[in-house]
Design an enzyme around this catalytic site. Structure first.
Site, PDB file in Angstrom:
ATOM      1  CB  CYS A  49       0.691  -4.097 -39.015  1.00  0.00           C
ATOM      2  SG  CYS A  49       1.033  -5.429 -37.877  1.00  0.00           S
ATOM      3  CE  LYS A  52       1.063   0.463 -36.771  1.00  0.00           C
ATOM      4  NZ  LYS A  52       2.098  -0.282 -36.025  1.00  0.00           N
ATOM      5  CE1 TYR A 179       3.402  -1.942 -31.948  1.00  0.00           C
ATOM      6  CE2 TYR A 179       4.522  -2.818 -30.027  1.00  0.00           C
ATOM      7  CZ  TYR A 179       3.701  -2.999 -31.120  1.00  0.00           C
ATOM      8  OH  TYR A 179       3.171  -4.245 -31.371  1.00  0.00           O
ATOM      9  CD  GLU A 441      24.837  12.691 -46.867  1.00  0.00           C
ATOM     10  OE1 GLU A 441      26.037  12.769 -47.188  1.00  0.00           O
ATOM     11  OE2 GLU A 441      23.948  13.403 -47.373  1.00  0.00           O
TER      12      GLU A 441
END
Length: 453
Positions: A49, A52, A179, A441
């Site tokens: 993680c 990367k 992923y 939003e």
């Protein structure tokens, strides 16, 4: 005098093992030893993680500088200095590893820089032959990349090696559709590499919402990545100028680098688990109950080695829950049912809860979805689009899933996960005043469902 050297011995110095050790020792007063055969910090900190995400940041600057010109900045880009980046990256990982060691030492944990294996339910053996007795054993050895057995497999790299390349390739093939594969395709593409991605399935990012993953795939293709689904590699062949990948579609194409990201296997081989009564699953994962306990009462396991949900924050929470349960007198179960996740492609994909497909199988739902050009890049003349999507139960009105494809989607989904975890309804979202002008939003301004299923 105790017959045990430790109250707890942890095998593995990754996120789950470190958290369990620190809490058991520092907060609950247990005598804890930890063995790590490689570098402290495990996959996430050393080869996952953290490096990367730093590469993700690096790969985004060319696009950002192009946008800067549209905003009036006189920007000149003279190329990317990979050796300089890699040197800084490695120094930062050294800093993090030192921080992990300091945290453990300050918590009173004894660190053994050695491989450890199990002898019996209360004994571990270090690589130097030393044996240690312990009341409890926690296995937190993580996982490793899997490369299928094909001719020429030794020519391929995995994510482990991608952070230490001597130089960047000009042409790269990424094999896989999850992923990790998709993230590295985007990273290499952003750093100026010509990227092709093969995936044997029909669409990348299997398991994520279909609309969301389709949006990511379209954006990747628009950025210049060649995504070839329903394609796999039959063999790899070394040539004088590169590596030829012979594919199932009959094509042969040459690359400078081939990276495999086709899944990960738990690190359980050679630990000595066989014969102790610890049950292993089909992929070699350690089977545990909801308290992370194996069939052997004194042996526990957390993190990727259990094959439950292979995410760093999950391993941390499992390790903490284990320490509180066994040493804190507070039986604690980590709920794996609602976990937010982010895929750091370009754009990012943030997801929490059920996909539209999974929710539709459970009960009648409403789907609220929108896609639009964000203000920042629309001004710069780019045609990219972002997507916001909510899955809502018709019966309870609760938001069952939220999926965002946009820059910084990971940051947004973390906050959405809090609301959804608290049981927020669509009406709760509706009465939340929008923050304008922002992309997020749109999550509170979608009034009419686009589909009812």
């Amino acid at each position: 005098m105790s017959d045990f050297d430790y109250d707890l011995f942890v095998i593995g110095g990754g996120s789950g093992g470190v958290r369990a050790s620190r809490i058991a020792s520092g907060e609950h007063g247990a005598k804890v030893g930890l063995a790590e055969e490689s570098r402290m910090g495990g996959t996430c900190v050393i080869r996952g993680c953290v490096p990367k995400k730093l590469m993700v940041f690096a790969s985004g600057f060319p696009e950002a500088m192009e946008d800067a010109r549209s905003y009036g900045w006189d920007v000149t880009v003279r190329g990317f200095d990979w050796p300089r980046f890699r040197t800084t990256l490695e120094a930062d990982l050294d800093r993090l590893e030192k921080a992990y060691r300091t945290t453990l030492t300050n918590a009173g944990v004894t660190i053994h820089d050695a491989r450890a294996t199990l002898v019996d339910a209360h004994t571990v053996r270090l690589a130097d032959g030393q044996t240690l007795r312990t009341r409890h054993i926690l296995v937190a050895t993580g996982g490793r990349p899997f490369v299928p057995e094909i001719p020429g497999a030794e020519l391929a790299l995995t994510s482990n090696e991608m952070f230490h390349l001597p130089s960047l390739p000009k042409r790269a093939l990424v094999v896989g559709g999850g992923y990790i594969a998709s993230e590295f395709s985007c990273i290499l593409n952003g750093l100026g590499v010509e990227v092709c991605q093969y995936y044997r399935g029909a669409q990348i990012l299997r398991g994520f919402d279909d609309e969301a993953r389709g949006h990511v795939a379209t954006a990747m293709a628009a950025s210049g990545i060649t995504v070839q689904c329903s394609t796999d590699v039959l063999r790899l062949e070394k040539t004088e100028t590169g590596i030829v990948a012979v594919a199932t579609d009959g094509s042969s194409r040459e690359f400078d680098l081939v990276m495999y990201a086709t899944g990960r296997h738990p690190n359980t081989e050679g630990l000595g688990l066989q014969g102790l009564g610890v049950e292993l699953g089909r992929q070699g994962q350690i089977v545990v109950d909801r308290y992370s306990q194996t069939a052997v009462p004194s042996i526990f396991a957390v993190g990727d080695v259990t094959g439950r949900v292979n995410l760093t924050p999950v391993a941390i929470r499992e390790g903490h829950a284990f320490a509180d349960t066994v040493f804190g007198g507070k039986p604690t179960v980590f709920d794996h049912g609602l976990i937010a996740s982010a895929v750091f492609t370009r754009p990012e994909l943030g997801s929490v809860g059920l996909s539209e497909e999974a929710a539709r199988e459970q009960e009648p739902i409403e789907v609220y979805s929108t896609a639009f050009r964000p203000m920042k890049t629309a001004f710069a003349g780019r045609a990219d689009r972002v997507m916001m999507k909510l899955i809502v139960s018709q019966a309870t009105r609760k938001v069952m899933g939220c999926h965002i494809v946009a820059p910084e989607a990971g940051e947004m989904i973390q906050l959405a996960a809090i609301a959804i975890g608290m049981g927020a309804t669509k009406e709760d979202f509706d009465r939340t005043c929008a923050v304008h002008p922002t992309m997020a939003e749109e999550l509170v301004t979608m009034r009419k469902p686009v589909r009812i299923a």
